[in-house]
Design a protein around this motif. Structure first.
Motif, short mmCIF file in Angstrom:
data_model
loop_
_atom_site.label_atom_id
_atom_site.label_comp_id
_atom_site.label_asym_id
_atom_site.label_seq_id
_atom_site.Cartn_x
_atom_site.Cartn_y
_atom_site.Cartn_z
N ARG A 136 -34.67 -32.12 8.73
CA ARG A 136 -34.46 -30.88 7.97
C ARG A 136 -33.06 -30.33 8.22
O ARG A 136 -32.36 -29.92 7.27
N ALA A 137 -32.62 -30.31 9.48
CA ALA A 137 -31.31 -29.75 9.81
C ALA A 137 -30.19 -30.56 9.16
O ALA A 137 -29.23 -29.99 8.62
N MET A 138 -30.32 -31.88 9.19
CA MET A 138 -29.25 -32.71 8.65
C MET A 138 -29.18 -32.62 7.12
O MET A 138 -28.10 -32.56 6.54
N VAL A 139 -30.32 -32.60 6.47
CA VAL A 139 -30.32 -32.48 5.01
C VAL A 139 -29.86 -31.09 4.59
O VAL A 139 -29.12 -30.94 3.61
N SER A 140 -30.27 -30.07 5.33
CA SER A 140 -29.87 -28.70 5.00
C SER A 140 -28.36 -28.55 4.98
O SER A 140 -27.80 -27.81 4.15
N GLU A 141 -27.70 -29.25 5.89
CA GLU A 141 -26.25 -29.12 6.01
C GLU A 141 -25.52 -29.57 4.75
O GLU A 141 -24.49 -29.00 4.38
#
Length: 258
Positions: A136-141
Motif C-alpha cells: 500500500r505504501a509503495m503504490v500510494s507514493e
C-alpha cells in the motif's frame, strides 16, 4: 470475455498451446493477456502475440525473480514495452509469503517498475502476498502518476481489499473463489467489489476451479474455464452472468486499452 492473466509460457502449455487457445475461443474467451514473470518470458510472449491477434502481453519481473533485477533491467523492460502488444508493466509486486527473493530486492524491483509504468503511461499488473502494508505504501507514493493498475489474483482479507480499492486499483478474481476449502473468505468479499473495479482471470495453468463437474482428468487450469469462474462470481454478487461478463470486459478494455 477477456482473461486478464494467463501464464502462457508455462511448461504445462508447451505441448498443446495451440489447442488450449482454440478451446478458449470456443468457450467465448476471445482475448487473453499473457503474463511475463521475467525478461525471457516477456520476449517469448512477444513472439507468441505476433502470431495470435487475440493475445496481449505484459513485460516485467515478478517478485520471485527480483534478485535478478539488475541496473539495466529497467531499460530492458522499457524497451520490451515498446512492442505494440504490451499492455501493462508486470507482473510486479511483493511476495513476503515465499520470499524467493530477498525483500530488499523485491522492494527495489517493484519501485523501479512502478515508476516505469508511470513514465510509460501504462497500467501495472501487480502481485501481493503477505505484504499489504508495504504494498500500500509503495503504490500510494506513485498513484497520482499511475494510469491504473490491477491487484492480480486477489486472495487477501477485507482490510487488504479495501486498501486496494482506496488506491483506485482493479481487483482480479480467479478460480480460488471456487475452492470450498480456501475460497470462503474471498467468496464473502467479492460482493464488496464495485462493478467497475472487477476483473476476471484464470491464472492458468494454476488454480483450476475445484467445483467443475465432471471433474477434469487433468489438474491443469485453462482459459476455457473463465466462464465457469464468471458464473460463480455472478451468483455471489446476485448478478446475471451476461451482465457481469459484459461489465468485466468493459473494465479490462478500459484498463488495458485493448
Amino acid at each position: 470475455m477477456i482473461d486478464i492473466a494467463v501464464n502462457l509460457t508455462s511448461s504445462q502449455f508447451r505441448q498443446d498451446l495451440e489447442e488450449v487457445l482454440a478451446r478458449a475461443r470456443e468457450a467465448g474467451v476471445d482475448t487473453l493477456i499473457g503474463l511475463a514473470s521475467n525478461l525471457e518470458e516477456a520476449r517469448l510472449l512477444q513472439s507468441l502475440a505476433e502470431r495470435h491477434p487475440d493475445v496481449y502481453i505484459t513485460a516485467g519481473i515478478h517478485p520471485h525473480y527480483a534478485s535478478g533485477f539488475e541496473p539495466s533491467s529497467r531499460g530492458e523492460i522499457a524497451a520490451l514495452c515498446e512492442h505494440p502488444r504490451v499492455v501493462a508493466v508486470g507482473e510486479c509486486g511483493l511476495d513476503f509469503n515465499r520470499d524467493f527473493s530477498p525483500r530488499a530486492d523485491q522492494r527495489r524491483a517493484f519501485e523501479a517498475q512502478l515508476k516505469l509504468a508511470c513514465d510509460l503511461g501504462k497500467p501495472a499488473l501487480m502481485h501481493c502476498r503477505d505484504a499489504g502494508d508495504e504494498f500500500r505504501a509503495m503504490v500510494s507514493e506513485v498513484r497520482p502518476d499511475l494510469s491504473g493498475g490491477v491487484l492480480h489474483c486477489f486472495t487477501g482479507n477485507e482490510q487488504e481489499l479495501h486498501q486496494a480499492l482506496e488506491l483506485g486499483l482493479c481487483i482480479g478474481i480467479t478460480g480460488w473463489i471456487c475452492d470450498e476449502r480456501r475460497g470462503q473468505t474471498l467468496a464473502a468479499l467479492v460482493p464488496q467489489i464495485p462493478d467497475d473495479r472487477l476483473l476476471l482471470e484464470t491464472d492458468a495453468p494454476y488454480l483450476l476451479p475445484r467445483d467443475i463437474r465432471p471433474k477434469p482428468r487433468s489438474r491443469r487450469n485453462e482459459p476455457r474455464w473463465l466462464p465457469h469462474i464468471a458464473k460463480k462470481v455472478a451468483e455471489l454478487r446476485n448478478q446475471s452472468v451476461d451482465a457481469l461478463s459484459h461489465q468485466c470486459r468493459l473494465n479490462a478494455k478500459r484498463l488495458f486499452q485493448v
